[in-house]
Write a protein that holds these residues in place. Structure first.
Motif, mmCIF file in Angstrom:
data_model
loop_
_atom_site.group_PDB
_atom_site.id
_atom_site.type_symbol
_atom_site.label_atom_id
_atom_site.label_comp_id
_atom_site.label_asym_id
_atom_site.label_seq_id
_atom_site.Cartn_x
_atom_site.Cartn_y
_atom_site.Cartn_z
ATOM 1 N N PHE A 70 37.637 50.803 44.570
ATOM 2 C CA PHE A 70 38.472 50.224 43.529
ATOM 3 C C PHE A 70 38.750 48.764 43.855
ATOM 4 O O PHE A 70 38.929 48.400 45.013
ATOM 5 C CB PHE A 70 39.812 50.980 43.408
ATOM 6 N N TYR A 71 38.803 47.952 42.820
ATOM 7 C CA TYR A 71 39.024 46.520 42.959
ATOM 8 C C TYR A 71 40.362 46.156 42.319
ATOM 9 O O TYR A 71 40.781 46.773 41.344
ATOM 10 C CB TYR A 71 37.893 45.747 42.276
ATOM 11 N N GLU A 130 42.302 40.310 40.450
ATOM 12 C CA GLU A 130 41.175 39.523 40.974
ATOM 13 C C GLU A 130 39.872 39.811 40.226
ATOM 14 O O GLU A 130 39.032 38.932 40.073
ATOM 15 C CB GLU A 130 40.958 39.839 42.457
ATOM 16 N N PHE A 131 39.704 41.054 39.812
ATOM 17 C CA PHE A 131 38.437 41.491 39.222
ATOM 18 C C PHE A 131 38.633 41.989 37.792
ATOM 19 O O PHE A 131 38.198 43.067 37.418
ATOM 20 C CB PHE A 131 37.818 42.595 40.078
ATOM 21 N N SER A 132 39.291 41.192 36.975
ATOM 22 C CA SER A 132 39.594 41.597 35.601
ATOM 23 C C SER A 132 38.343 41.787 34.754
ATOM 24 O O SER A 132 38.378 42.446 33.723
ATOM 25 C CB SER A 132 40.512 40.567 34.943
ATOM 26 N N LYS A 153 37.051 51.030 37.410
ATOM 27 C CA LYS A 153 36.756 50.494 38.746
ATOM 28 C C LYS A 153 37.881 49.602 39.273
ATOM 29 O O LYS A 153 37.807 49.124 40.402
ATOM 30 C CB LYS A 153 35.461 49.658 38.717
ATOM 31 N N THR A 154 38.915 49.353 38.447
ATOM 32 C CA THR A 154 39.998 48.461 38.867
ATOM 33 C C THR A 154 41.336 49.185 38.854
ATOM 34 O O THR A 154 41.506 50.208 38.186
ATOM 35 C CB THR A 154 40.104 47.226 37.940
ATOM 36 N N ALA A 155 42.271 48.630 39.613
ATOM 37 C CA ALA A 155 43.640 49.160 39.664
ATOM 38 C C ALA A 155 44.562 48.037 40.107
ATOM 39 O O ALA A 155 44.126 47.082 40.751
ATOM 40 C CB ALA A 155 43.717 50.328 40.641
ATOM 41 N N ASP A 156 45.832 48.151 39.747
ATOM 42 C CA ASP A 156 46.834 47.190 40.218
ATOM 43 C C ASP A 156 47.214 47.627 41.628
ATOM 44 O O ASP A 156 48.138 48.412 41.829
ATOM 45 C CB ASP A 156 48.046 47.196 39.281
ATOM 46 N N LEU A 157 46.489 47.120 42.615
ATOM 47 C CA LEU A 157 46.654 47.593 43.984
ATOM 48 C C LEU A 157 48.050 47.343 44.533
ATOM 49 O O LEU A 157 48.541 48.113 45.353
ATOM 50 C CB LEU A 157 45.606 46.947 44.897
ATOM 51 N N ALA A 158 48.719 46.278 44.084
ATOM 52 C CA ALA A 158 50.071 45.996 44.567
ATOM 53 C C ALA A 158 51.026 47.140 44.229
ATOM 54 O O ALA A 158 51.950 47.417 44.984
ATOM 55 C CB ALA A 158 50.587 44.692 43.981
#
Length: 129
Positions: free
Chosen positions: A30-31, A35-37, A43-48
């Motif tokens: 996951f990105y 950063e990787f919009s 494949k993306t998530a709000d990692l914070a």
């Protein structure tokens, strides 16, 4: 706020993670969505907001528990002061009696303990749901 990783005192922004499904053993990458919009949503998530730290959360619970213990000790001391003040003045708040201010502080501190206990319940509930 960015998710960060502290390695030997150096803080690094977390921009992607690889995770493993505990049941299937399947690995996924996951990105960070900030950063990787441009990448697909799956494949993306709000990692914070996604990354959890059970150790950090356990420390919060321990700190809140200790705060409650310390606060209850202070409340007992206030109660003893109120009793002493009442005995000195035969239960009547005349003259330079500190009874009204002690009673007010006792009530406020009791409310404070109730607030800390409520916060502890919220933290525990959020960690175990």
């Amino acid at each position: 706020m960015k998710a960060r990783l502290n390695i030997l005192g150096r803080k690094h922004n977390i921009v992607s993670v690889e995770v493993q499904d505990p049941e299937t053993g399947e690995r996924k990458h996951f990105y960070d969505s900030e950063e990787f919009s441009f990448m697909p949503e799956d494949k993306t998530a709000d990692l914070a907001n996604c990354i959890e730290s059970p150790i950090y959360e356990a420390r919060i619970v321990e700190d809140l528990n200790q705060l409650i213990v310390d606060s209850r000790d202070h409340l007992k001391d206030l109660g003893n002061q109120i009793i002493q003040e009442a005995l000195v003045h035969n239960g009547l708040p005349f003259g330079d009696s500190a009874l009204p201010s002690l009673a007010k502080e006792y009530k406020e501190h009791s409310d404070y303990i109730d607030g800390v206990a409520s916060a502890l319940e919220v933290v525990k509930r959020d960690n175990y749901e």
